[in-house]
Design an enzyme around this catalytic site. Structure first.
Site, PDB file in Angstrom:
ATOM      1  N   ARG A 164       5.882  15.118   5.824  1.00 53.51           N
ATOM      2  CA  ARG A 164       5.126  14.211   4.932  1.00 53.51           C
ATOM      3  C   ARG A 164       4.233  14.986   3.952  1.00 53.51           C
ATOM      4  NH1 ARG A 164       8.442  12.440   7.094  1.00 53.51           N
ATOM      5  NH2 ARG A 164       8.536  10.767   8.595  1.00 53.51           N
TER       6      ARG A 164
ATOM      7  N   SER B 141       3.515   3.844   8.174  1.00 51.64           N
ATOM      8  CA  SER B 141       2.696   4.626   9.108  1.00 51.64           C
ATOM      9  C   SER B 141       1.342   4.935   8.476  1.00 51.64           C
ATOM     10  CB  SER B 141       3.394   5.930   9.471  1.00 51.64           C
ATOM     11  OG  SER B 141       4.543   5.637  10.229  1.00 51.64           O
TER      12      SER B 141
ATOM     13  N   GLU C  89      -2.078   9.116   6.572  1.00 50.97           N
ATOM     14  CA  GLU C  89      -0.841   9.383   5.820  1.00 50.97           C
ATOM     15  C   GLU C  89      -0.820   8.498   4.571  1.00 50.97           C
ATOM     16  OE1 GLU C  89       2.885   9.465   8.036  1.00 50.97           O
ATOM     17  OE2 GLU C  89       3.897   8.469   6.371  1.00 50.97           O
TER      18      GLU C  89
HETATM   19  C1  LIG Z   1       7.638  -1.288   6.338  1.00 53.89           C
HETATM   20  C2  LIG Z   1       7.486   0.163   5.945  1.00 53.89           C
HETATM   21  C3  LIG Z   1       8.249   1.117   6.583  1.00 53.89           C
HETATM   22  C4  LIG Z   1       8.131   2.473   6.224  1.00 53.89           C
HETATM   23  N1  LIG Z   1       8.893   3.400   6.866  1.00 53.89           N
HETATM   24  C5  LIG Z   1       8.812   4.698   6.515  1.00 53.89           C
HETATM   25  C6  LIG Z   1       9.617   5.693   7.157  1.00 53.89           C
HETATM   26  O1  LIG Z   1      10.427   5.403   8.024  1.00 53.89           O
HETATM   27  N2  LIG Z   1       9.493   6.982   6.768  1.00 53.89           N
HETATM   28  C7  LIG Z   1       8.617   7.353   5.798  1.00 53.89           C
HETATM   29  O2  LIG Z   1       8.545   8.553   5.476  1.00 53.89           O
HETATM   30  N3  LIG Z   1       7.833   6.452   5.171  1.00 53.89           N
HETATM   31  C8  LIG Z   1       7.899   5.137   5.506  1.00 53.89           C
HETATM   32  N4  LIG Z   1       7.115   4.216   4.877  1.00 53.89           N
HETATM   33  C9  LIG Z   1       6.135   4.670   3.873  1.00 53.89           C
HETATM   34  C10 LIG Z   1       6.649   4.689   2.421  1.00 53.89           C
HETATM   35  O3  LIG Z   1       7.712   3.760   2.251  1.00 53.89           O
HETATM   36  C11 LIG Z   1       7.094   6.080   1.985  1.00 53.89           C
HETATM   37  O4  LIG Z   1       6.034   7.004   2.033  1.00 53.89           O
HETATM   38  C12 LIG Z   1       7.649   6.070   0.556  1.00 53.89           C
HETATM   39  O5  LIG Z   1       8.235   7.324   0.298  1.00 53.89           O
HETATM   40  C13 LIG Z   1       6.586   5.801  -0.507  1.00 53.89           C
HETATM   41  O6  LIG Z   1       7.248   5.596  -1.731  1.00 53.89           O
HETATM   42  P1  LIG Z   1       6.650   4.643  -2.845  1.00 53.89           P
HETATM   43  O7  LIG Z   1       7.558   4.661  -4.009  1.00 53.89           O
HETATM   44  O8  LIG Z   1       6.355   3.286  -2.288  1.00 53.89           O
HETATM   45  O9  LIG Z   1       5.308   5.400  -3.196  1.00 53.89           O
HETATM   46  P2  LIG Z   1       3.830   4.796  -3.329  1.00 53.89           P
HETATM   47  O10 LIG Z   1       3.427   4.175  -2.047  1.00 53.89           O
HETATM   48  O11 LIG Z   1       3.743   3.962  -4.545  1.00 53.89           O
HETATM   49  O12 LIG Z   1       2.999   6.133  -3.547  1.00 53.89           O
HETATM   50  C14 LIG Z   1       2.855   7.063  -2.489  1.00 53.89           C
HETATM   51  C15 LIG Z   1       2.466   8.419  -3.089  1.00 53.89           C
HETATM   52  O13 LIG Z   1       3.568   8.905  -3.839  1.00 53.89           O
HETATM   53  C16 LIG Z   1       3.161   9.180  -5.179  1.00 53.89           C
HETATM   54  N5  LIG Z   1       4.286   8.871  -6.069  1.00 53.89           N
HETATM   55  C17 LIG Z   1       5.004   7.732  -6.147  1.00 53.89           C
HETATM   56  N6  LIG Z   1       5.950   7.852  -7.097  1.00 53.89           N
HETATM   57  C18 LIG Z   1       5.815   9.086  -7.625  1.00 53.89           C
HETATM   58  C19 LIG Z   1       6.475   9.812  -8.656  1.00 53.89           C
HETATM   59  N7  LIG Z   1       7.494   9.293  -9.359  1.00 53.89           N
HETATM   60  N8  LIG Z   1       6.055  11.070  -8.931  1.00 53.89           N
HETATM   61  C20 LIG Z   1       5.027  11.646  -8.247  1.00 53.89           C
HETATM   62  N9  LIG Z   1       4.353  11.001  -7.274  1.00 53.89           N
HETATM   63  C21 LIG Z   1       4.750   9.743  -6.968  1.00 53.89           C
HETATM   64  C22 LIG Z   1       1.934   8.294  -5.428  1.00 53.89           C
HETATM   65  O14 LIG Z   1       1.108   8.839  -6.425  1.00 53.89           O
HETATM   66  C23 LIG Z   1       1.289   8.340  -4.060  1.00 53.89           C
HETATM   67  O15 LIG Z   1       0.546   9.523  -3.920  1.00 53.89           O
HETATM   68  C24 LIG Z   1       7.217   2.857   5.220  1.00 53.89           C
HETATM   69  C25 LIG Z   1       6.458   1.880   4.560  1.00 53.89           C
HETATM   70  C26 LIG Z   1       6.578   0.543   4.924  1.00 53.89           C
HETATM   71  C27 LIG Z   1       5.758  -0.483   4.188  1.00 53.89           C
END
Ligand SMILES: Cc1cc2nc3c(=O)[nH]c(=O)nc-3n(C[C@H](O)[C@H](O)[C@H](O)COP(=O)(O)OP(=O)(O)OC[C@H]3O[C@@H](n4cnc5c(N)ncnc54)[C@H](O)[C@@H]3O)c2cc1C
EC number: 1.3.1.98
Length: 298
Positions: free
Chosen positions: A172, A221, A291
């Site tokens: 992560r 998480s 996280e």
């Molecule tokens: C129901 C549920 C289940 C989940 N299961 C998992 C799992 O199994 N494994 C896991 O690892 N995570 C899980 N997550 C967490 C999450 O989905 C991941 O961390 C995902 O990668 C976040 O992506 P996002 O586009 O939603 O980013 P956001 O939540 O919008 O942002 C998260 C971070 O990423 C940065 N970011 C987003 N897009 C970019 C970009 N284009 N360039 C640079 N930085 C960027 C943001 O600035 C921020 O710091 C889960 C979440 C939920 C709600």
């Protein structure tokens, strides 16, 4: 309207002023961003970056699935990549994907193409940009295992192509800074049987329904697993399963997930998270680390 917002450059994408960030996140909480900008494509994003008012903070968000936006909102401009960043293209056993593409779409598309390796992404409800930044993973697989490179822009508009090693990807973690924007990524897959991959994807999705509150207003998480331990176990042992603060709750189903059960505030969720950290510290001595990314003003 403050002065700086009147001097935003002309773009092809959309600016929204005082954009309610609760609409942009899975938790459905959080104050407004001064400006939300959805660039249509890379050219549009570059136009914005090169001509934006100086010294205005810029943040990037994906699907908001790992994000807690605080109630005071976000000063400056929040960028959310638009449609032109959602492409998924194939070249042999490799795929090239826009950073705004949803992880699930990518996993499903690969399944249809008979490409294996990215199945784990099917249950991660974020974008590819978020997956690279967070090195998203599950079921023993991580984004870094399949990533060949990511194209990353800095706020001056300089583009760099970075490998997982250069991004220092670990559990992560990447060394990406808040002012760096992932715009595109290339992944290595392997040929496989499309029907079998699709079946695996459906099984993974069904398993998630049972073990996680995937239909709730959550951020995934909440805390990182301390080395050699599971955060959820420590939280459970500290008696926090189901714990509530206002309308914020520690999920009964998966106690490393926080839930907005109705109309709670970001403050409630953060306070509940801090209460969990304290209880875990007292019962087990572990100092849980967030996280979930917390963004904006209290
Ligand atoms: C129901 C549920 C289940 C989940 N299961 C998992 C799992 O199994 N494994 C896991 O690892 N995570 C899980 N997550 C967490 C999450 O989905 C991941 O961390 C995902 O990668 C976040 O992506 P996002 O586009 O939603 O980013 P956001 O939540 O919008 O942002 C998260 C971070 O990423 C940065 N970011 C987003 N897009 C970019 C970009 N284009 N360039 C640079 N930085 C960027 C943001 O600035 C921020 O710091 C889960 C979440 C939920 C709600």
């Amino acid at each position: 309207m403050t002065d700086w917002r009147q001097s935003l450059p002309t773009v092809r994408g959309r600016y929204s002023f005082d954009a309610v960030m609760a609409d942009q996140t899975w938790f459905r909480v959080g104050g407004a961003a001064d400006v939300l900008f959805k660039p249509i494509d890379l050219g549009d994003l570059l136009t914005f970056l090169k001509n934006r008012p100086a010294d205005i903070p810029v943040h990037v968000v994906g699907a908001g699935s790992n994000l807690l936006v605080r109630d005071g909102g976000i000063r400056g401009v929040v960028i959310r990549l638009g449609r032109g960043f959602a492409t998924v293209e194939r070249e042999g056993n490799e795929i090239e994907v826009g950073a705004g593409a949803l992880d699930r779409t990518v996993a499903m598309t690969c399944g249809e193409w008979g490409l294996s390796g990215l199945e784990f992404l099917v249950g991660v409800p974020g974008t590819i940009g978020g997956a690279v930044k967070m090195n998203a993973g599950c079921y023993g697989a991580e984004t870094k295992d399949r990533l060949i490179w990511a194209d990353v822009l800095d706020l001056s508009g300089k583009l760099q192509r970075l490998t997982p090693g250069e991004l220092e990807m670990a559990y992560r973690h990447t060394n990406l800074q808040p002012d760096q924007i992932v715009v595109r990524a290339r992944f290595q897959c392997e040929p496989g049987n499309s029907d079998e991959i699709m079946q695996r994807l459906n099984t993974l999705l069904a398993e998630r329904e049972v073990s996680q509150p995937v239909r709730g207003r959550t951020g995934g998480s909440t805390f990182r697993n301390p080395e050699g331990h599971s955060a959820w176990k420590l939280i459970d042992e500290a008696g926090c399963r189901g714990l509530m603060l206002g309308q914020a709750q520690v999920s009964e189903k998966h106690c490393n997930f926080l839930l907005n059960t109705d109309a709670c505030t970001a403050g409630d969720l953060e306070e509940l998270g801090e209460a969990v950290r304290q209880r875990v510290k007292v019962t087990s001595g572990y100092d849980l680390q967030w996280e979930i990314i917390r963004l904006g003003q209290l």
